[in-house]
Motif scaffolding. Structure first.
Motif, PDB file in Angstrom:
ATOM      1  N   ASP A 208       0.857  -1.186   0.000  1.00 10.90           N
ATOM      2  CA  ASP A 208       0.000   0.000   0.000  1.00 10.90           C
ATOM      3  C   ASP A 208       0.894   1.236   0.000  1.00 10.90           C
ATOM      4  N   THR A 209       1.074   1.837  -1.169  1.00 12.32           N
ATOM      5  CA  THR A 209       1.980   2.984  -1.284  1.00 12.32           C
ATOM      6  C   THR A 209       1.363   4.271  -0.744  1.00 12.32           C
ATOM      7  N   ALA A 322       9.889  -1.795   2.366  1.00 11.60           N
ATOM      8  CA  ALA A 322      11.119  -1.013   2.527  1.00 11.60           C
ATOM      9  C   ALA A 322      11.380  -0.159   1.289  1.00 11.60           C
ATOM     10  N   ARG A 323      11.250  -0.764   0.127  1.00  9.04           N
ATOM     11  CA  ARG A 323      11.487  -0.031  -1.120  1.00  9.04           C
ATOM     12  C   ARG A 323      10.519   1.136  -1.273  1.00  9.04           C
ATOM     13  N   ALA A 324       9.259   0.920  -0.897  1.00  9.59           N
ATOM     14  CA  ALA A 324       8.261   1.984  -1.021  1.00  9.59           C
ATOM     15  C   ALA A 324       8.604   3.183  -0.143  1.00  9.59           C
ATOM     16  N   ASN A 376       5.951   5.935 -10.360  1.00  4.48           N
ATOM     17  CA  ASN A 376       4.649   5.502 -10.871  1.00  4.48           C
ATOM     18  C   ASN A 376       4.715   4.072 -11.379  1.00  4.48           C
ATOM     19  N   GLU A 377       5.864   3.708 -11.963  1.00  2.00           N
ATOM     20  CA  GLU A 377       6.040   2.343 -12.457  1.00  2.00           C
ATOM     21  C   GLU A 377       6.006   1.345 -11.301  1.00  2.00           C
ATOM     22  N   LYS A 379       4.560   1.799  -8.345  1.00  2.00           N
ATOM     23  CA  LYS A 379       3.197   1.766  -7.799  1.00  2.00           C
ATOM     24  C   LYS A 379       2.270   0.932  -8.674  1.00  2.00           C
ATOM     25  N   LYS A 380       2.428   1.067  -9.983  1.00  4.74           N
ATOM     26  CA  LYS A 380       1.566   0.314 -10.898  1.00  4.74           C
ATOM     27  C   LYS A 380       1.840  -1.181 -10.804  1.00  4.74           C
ATOM     28  N   LYS A 381       3.114  -1.541 -10.710  1.00  9.25           N
ATOM     29  CA  LYS A 381       3.482  -2.959 -10.695  1.00  9.25           C
ATOM     30  C   LYS A 381       3.172  -3.620  -9.369  1.00  9.25           C
ATOM     31  N   TRP A 382       3.409  -2.898  -8.256  1.00  4.76           N
ATOM     32  CA  TRP A 382       3.374  -3.537  -6.943  1.00  4.76           C
ATOM     33  C   TRP A 382       2.201  -3.105  -6.068  1.00  4.76           C
ATOM     34  N   SER A 383       1.240  -2.380  -6.600  1.00  7.17           N
ATOM     35  CA  SER A 383       0.107  -1.952  -5.773  1.00  7.17           C
ATOM     36  C   SER A 383      -0.827  -3.127  -5.509  1.00  7.17           C
ATOM     37  N   TRP A 384      -1.522  -3.062  -4.375  1.00  2.00           N
ATOM     38  CA  TRP A 384      -2.521  -4.088  -4.083  1.00  2.00           C
ATOM     39  C   TRP A 384      -3.652  -4.046  -5.099  1.00  2.00           C
TER      40      TRP A 384
END
Length: 406
Positions: A208-209, A322-324, A376-377, A379-384
């Motif tokens: 969840d970013t 962690a990355r977020a 944005n990339e 968030k798009k790839k790793w968002s719930w």
């Protein structure tokens, strides 16, 4: 998002507990998004509780029995917990990885869910974890002539005992679809179980970013009492061997020998806590214990480098968290860790000197520190949201194949 036409029954033993608010968060996050999307589903959180004899034995050994859980709250929805009582004989059989004990437990799980839920409401079963939840889904599927899918999260594949391999393979093969949280986990299932992956797909966990996002690092450190003049290296996870917790003393000693400005924080609890307290360096180390999940974004913003020394890992949600928050990651080349780290850290090969190599990789990142941020990339790839969109598409595909005229 439009509905899928039929109601889905989702169930799992993995959800936040009073003593571990991070447990099964990846299941709850999915449910939150499903609610926002308006997908019709019910959730059956399954929990075991000890009978009177086991509770008495625990108290005699100085162990506090777990408090019963009645409700799991997701947004404004409450889902009653389905409790299954375990006798001492049951508990021993599960601990010894006896297949008949696990199968009986799965049978009781299916029967209890059946008593508590109206099976006529559902068109699909979704079990989070292949065994025992997936086995229970398989039994319900057979009895009610409805399809089921399972999500494999890691431990039920890479830590499976030889006794249970046949049962787990049966669950995988009979499922309408099997979701793996990483490519590596699917490969592991093929190699260890002889699974042919014909019904397998990869849909990773997310992050969840809106919650895990960069904040001022100095303020984050002040909030949890970490030094402002040190480089902070962190470990977050259960203190067990499969998570590589036994490697932490050697890593920490090497780090502190190489750089005097390194401070090591260990977030988590588990059976190796006593060993770590005895063997970790006495200076520049802090044991935070378990931290409430709501505080994890602060923890992730306080650290410079997250160390993930796991022996096995399905994906590693802590890596995404962690990355977020902008931290870099050093991890072992096992399971889905490389898939989660991507190019925001260093991957270390397993070897006899893995602790030293992890420490040196960490020093490398600290010496060339640059904080990443959620693009944005990313968030798009790793968002719930992305995760759940793919899962809902899978629901639709299964239901269409099962009942093409629906």
């Amino acid at each position: 998002m439009k509905g899928i036409g039929r109601k889905v029954l989702i169930f799992s033993e993995m959800f936040p507990k009073p003593k571990n608010s991070s447990s099964g968060v990846f299941v709850i996050e999915r449910l939150r998004v499903l609610l926002r999307f308006g997908v019709e589903f019910d959730f059956a959180p399954v929990s075991t509780f000890d009978n009177l004899l086991i509770r008495l034995l625990k108290r005699l050994k100085g162990i506090t029995p777990s408090a019963p859980i009645d409700i799991v709250q997701v947004e404004d929805k409450q889902f009653p917990v389905i409790s299954i009582s375990l006798r001492l004989k049951d508990r021993i059989g599960l601990l010894r990885q006896k297949t008949d004990s696990w199968v009986k437990y799965a049978e009781r799980m299916a029967q209890t869910i059946e008593r508590r839920k109206n099976m006529k409401e559902f068109g699909l079963f979704h079990a989070h974890r292949v065994f025992p939840e997936g086995y229970a889904a398989m039994l319900l599927s057979k009895k009610h002539d409805l399809p089921y899918l399972v999500t494999a999260h890691g431990g039920e594949i890479h830590s499976i005992s030889n006794n249970n391999k046949t049962a787990v393979r049966e669950v995988l093969e009979k499922a309408a679809k099997v979701i793996f949280v990483s490519k590596a986990l699917m490969k592991d299932a093929c190699e260890k179980l002889g699974y042919d992956k014909s019904n397998g797909i990869v849909i990773p966990n997310g992050v969840d970013t809106n919650v895990f996002k960069p904040i001022d690092r100095e303020e984050a450190r002040k909030k949890i009492g970490l030094p402002l003049d040190k480089k902070i290296v962190g470990f977050v996870g259960n203190l067990i061997e499969v998570k590589g917790a036994h490697r932490l003393p050697a890593i920490a000693r090497e780090l502190i020998d190489l750089r005097s400005d390194v401070f090591f924080i260990i977030v988590g609890d588990g059976p190796l806590m006593k060993l770590l307290r005895e063997k970790m360096p006495t200076k520049n180390v802090h044991f935070a214990g378990r931290v409430e999940y709501e505080l994890m974004p602060i923890v992730m913003n306080a650290i410079d480098v997250l160390v993930v020394p796991s022996r096995q890992e399905g994906l590693g949600t802590v890596i995404l968290e962690a990355r977020a928050c902008g931290a870099r990651v050093v991890g072992t080349n096992v399971g889905g860790i490389p898939e989660a780290v991507e190019d925001e850290g260093i991957i270390v090969q397993q070897s006899e000197d893995v602790e030293r190599e992890l420490a040196r990789a960490t020093i490398n990142l600290l010496s060339n520190l640059c904080y990443s941020c959620s693009t944005n990339e990313f968030k798009k790839k790793w968002s719930w949201q992305s995760t759940v969109i793919n899962e809902v598409d899978t629901y639709k595909q299964i239901l269409k194949e099962y009942d093409p005229d629906d």
